[in-house]
Design a protein around this motif. Structure first.
Motif, short mmCIF file in Angstrom:
data_model
loop_
_atom_site.label_atom_id
_atom_site.label_comp_id
_atom_site.label_asym_id
_atom_site.label_seq_id
_atom_site.Cartn_x
_atom_site.Cartn_y
_atom_site.Cartn_z
N VAL A 47 -27.06 27.91 154.52
CA VAL A 47 -26.18 27.21 153.40
C VAL A 47 -25.85 28.71 153.17
CG1 VAL A 47 -25.06 25.55 151.67
CG2 VAL A 47 -27.25 24.82 153.15
N VAL A 48 -24.40 29.51 153.57
CA VAL A 48 -23.93 30.89 153.26
C VAL A 48 -22.57 30.52 152.47
CG1 VAL A 48 -25.54 32.02 155.05
CG2 VAL A 48 -23.70 31.38 155.54
N THR A 49 -21.85 29.29 152.88
CA THR A 49 -20.51 29.93 152.21
C THR A 49 -20.85 28.52 151.37
OG1 THR A 49 -20.07 28.42 153.91
CG2 THR A 49 -19.76 31.00 154.06
N ASP A 52 -19.90 25.66 153.63
CA ASP A 52 -20.99 24.66 153.78
C ASP A 52 -21.93 23.69 153.00
OD1 ASP A 52 -20.80 27.27 156.18
OD2 ASP A 52 -22.62 28.07 155.52
N ALA A 53 -21.83 24.53 151.72
CA ALA A 53 -22.35 23.42 150.69
C ALA A 53 -22.27 22.43 150.18
CB ALA A 53 -22.64 24.21 149.00
N GLU A 54 -21.00 22.62 150.79
CA GLU A 54 -19.60 21.02 150.69
C GLU A 54 -20.05 20.21 151.84
OE1 GLU A 54 -15.27 23.08 150.66
OE2 GLU A 54 -15.18 22.45 148.70
N ALA A 55 -19.87 20.54 152.96
CA ALA A 55 -20.62 20.45 154.09
C ALA A 55 -21.71 19.16 153.49
CB ALA A 55 -20.44 20.61 154.95
N TYR A 56 -22.87 20.39 153.20
CA TYR A 56 -24.27 19.54 153.47
C TYR A 56 -25.06 18.08 151.68
CZ TYR A 56 -29.10 20.24 152.60
OH TYR A 56 -30.51 20.20 152.78
N MET A 74 -26.23 22.10 144.06
CA MET A 74 -26.60 23.11 145.64
C MET A 74 -26.59 24.34 144.93
SD MET A 74 -25.66 19.92 147.44
CE MET A 74 -26.04 21.20 149.07
N THR A 75 -27.80 25.13 146.57
CA THR A 75 -27.17 26.94 146.40
C THR A 75 -27.03 27.10 147.05
OG1 THR A 75 -29.56 26.03 147.21
CG2 THR A 75 -29.57 25.80 144.92
N LEU A 76 -26.56 28.20 147.35
CA LEU A 76 -25.97 28.86 148.42
C LEU A 76 -27.08 29.96 148.61
CD1 LEU A 76 -22.38 30.21 148.16
CD2 LEU A 76 -23.54 28.52 149.06
N TYR A 77 -27.48 30.31 150.18
CA TYR A 77 -28.88 31.22 150.72
C TYR A 77 -27.69 32.35 150.71
CZ TYR A 77 -31.64 32.47 154.67
OH TYR A 77 -32.88 33.06 155.38
N LEU A 78 -28.98 33.80 150.30
CA LEU A 78 -27.83 34.92 149.80
C LEU A 78 -27.73 35.86 150.82
CD1 LEU A 78 -26.25 36.87 147.97
CD2 LEU A 78 -28.98 37.90 147.39
N THR A 79 -27.30 36.23 151.75
CA THR A 79 -27.34 36.91 152.74
C THR A 79 -26.50 39.13 152.41
OG1 THR A 79 -25.04 37.11 154.08
CG2 THR A 79 -26.81 35.17 154.61
N GLU A 80 -27.27 39.65 153.43
CA GLU A 80 -26.53 40.62 153.21
C GLU A 80 -24.72 41.05 153.26
OE1 GLU A 80 -28.54 43.33 155.78
OE2 GLU A 80 -30.57 43.05 154.21
N ASN A 81 -24.05 39.49 153.60
CA ASN A 81 -22.58 39.73 154.34
C ASN A 81 -22.18 38.03 153.34
OD1 ASN A 81 -23.40 41.40 156.16
ND2 ASN A 81 -23.79 39.77 157.19
N THR A 82 -23.03 37.26 152.25
CA THR A 82 -22.56 37.19 151.12
C THR A 82 -21.46 37.27 150.64
OG1 THR A 82 -24.45 36.09 150.57
CG2 THR A 82 -22.68 35.35 148.83
N ASP A 83 -19.73 36.43 150.40
CA ASP A 83 -18.91 37.41 150.09
C ASP A 83 -18.58 36.80 148.20
OD1 ASP A 83 -15.97 37.13 149.27
OD2 ASP A 83 -15.50 35.94 149.80
#
Ligand code: DOR
Ligand code: ZN
Length: 347
Positions: A47-49, A52-56, A74-83
């Motif tokens: 769940v990165v955006t 995604d979090a809304e849908a989950y 809800m939480t977001l999964y931090l990636t090196e491309n997180t906006d």
């Protein structure tokens, strides 16, 4: 004689609900006891955006039993491309309550996690600005670091530098498993909290490894030696508000646990509160249980405590808990501490 213990209704500040048939099967085990839970984003794909979090969140709402009073945080999964803008929008809208940092390769479904921490500094700075907490899986993943040392090394090499370079960032050290973790929280009172799981309060590595290997006790971070468990119990039962419950209940199908290469995670949701009452009573600290399960977490996250209550009862005979929960495709083995527990939450 039946003894009872009434608590403000608890929350779970670290929970894996998965998706699909597994979500359907395990969600009622949480909603029965807990009012809110910080829901981990390590799905496949993660769940990165905000979308995604809304849908989950909608899938969780659809799987919530009728009449249950439950709010997924809800939480977001931090990636090196997180906006950072997408993250800030999700936080401002109230959709997400935190962001999760998995070092790449640290645990189940963490392949999209962070390898180069410098790359996420702008996102962390934005989070500090808007007050969004960072939940951290605190283990290094270097092959040359022994698995039992990975938390302590992470604190020195990664966590402390991050906190020094972004001092306004609010951080939760998730599922601490060592005295080093406890000491670090105590030494750094500002904007730092820690969750502790049920299994790390009840068991040490001997319980997992002596006399045969018990896959249902295998989780990450791995169970440590006894002195670490004792440090966790004293932190949890001390009344210090920086320590609070995050079960890290992490369901896997029984066949994936009882396998040549066993999946990491203990499915504790159904028995978490009964087990905690046992542990706190053993430490002569039943009066501190409510703080740990129901007050310290909301205070850290800036939320009100729940208004309703939950009552545990203690009976003279050991409670027989369900051995497993069934999904449409598999069974999921429920955590069993391996000794009698006399507390339960009546249904
Ligand atoms: O034991 C664990 N299981 N630790 C984690 O960090 C992830 C979790 C899972 O998702 O199964
Ligand atoms: Zn977890």
């Amino acid at each position: 004689m039946t003894q009872t213990l009434t608590l403000i209704r608890p929350d779970d500040w670290h929970l894996h609900l998965r998706d699909g048939a597994m979500l359907q099967a395990v969600l009622p085990e949480t909603t029965r006891h807990f009012a809110r839970a910080i829901v981990m984003p390590n799905l496949v794909p993660p769940v990165v955006t905000m979308a995604d979090a809304e849908a989950y969140k909608a899938r969780i709402a659809a799987a919530t039993p009728q009449g249950a009073d439950f709010t997924p945080l809800m939480t977001l999964y931090l990636t090196e491309n997180t906006d950072p803008d997408d993250l800030a929008k999700a936080y401002a809208s109230g959709l997400i309550s935190a962001v999760k940092l998995y070092p790449a390769g640290a645990t189940t479904n963490s392949a999209s996690g962070v390898a180069d921490f410098d790359k996420v500094r702008p996102v962390l700075e934005r989070m500090a600005e808007i007050g969004c907490p960072l939940c951290v899986h605190g283990e290094v993943t270097d092959r040359d670091i022994d698995i039992f040392d990975r938390e302590a090394v992470f604190i020195d090499r990664v966590l402390d530098p991050i906190r020094k370079s972004v001092p306004e960032l609010k951080v939760v050290m998730e599922h601490i498993t060592t005295k080093n973790g406890v000491d670090y929280v105590k030494a750094n009172p500002e904007r730092l909290g820690a969750t502790i799981t049920v299994q790390h309060l009840m068991l040490d590595r001997n319980d997992m490894l002596v006399g045969g290997m018990r896959p249902h006790y295998y989780c990450l971070p791995i169970l440590k030696r006894r002195e670490h468990r004792e440090a966790l119990v004293s932190a949890a039962t001390s009344g210090d508000s920086r320590f609070f419950l995050g079960t890290d209940s992490a369901p896997h199908p029984t066949h994936a646990k009882e396998a040549e290469c066993c999946a990491a995670g203990c499915f504790t949701a159904p028995v978490a509160l009964a087990c905690l009452a046992h542990t706190f009573e053993e430490a002569n600290a039943l009066d501190k249980l409510e703080g740990f399960t129901s007050l310290h977490g909301p205070a850290f996250y800036g939320l009100p405590a729940n208004q309703d209550t939950l009552t545990l009862t203690k009976s003279d005979e050991a409670v027989v808990f369900p051995k497993d929960v069934r999904t449409a495709e598999a069974t999921v083995t429920v955590f069993d501490p391996g000794f009698p527990v006399f507390w339960s939450v009546p249904t």
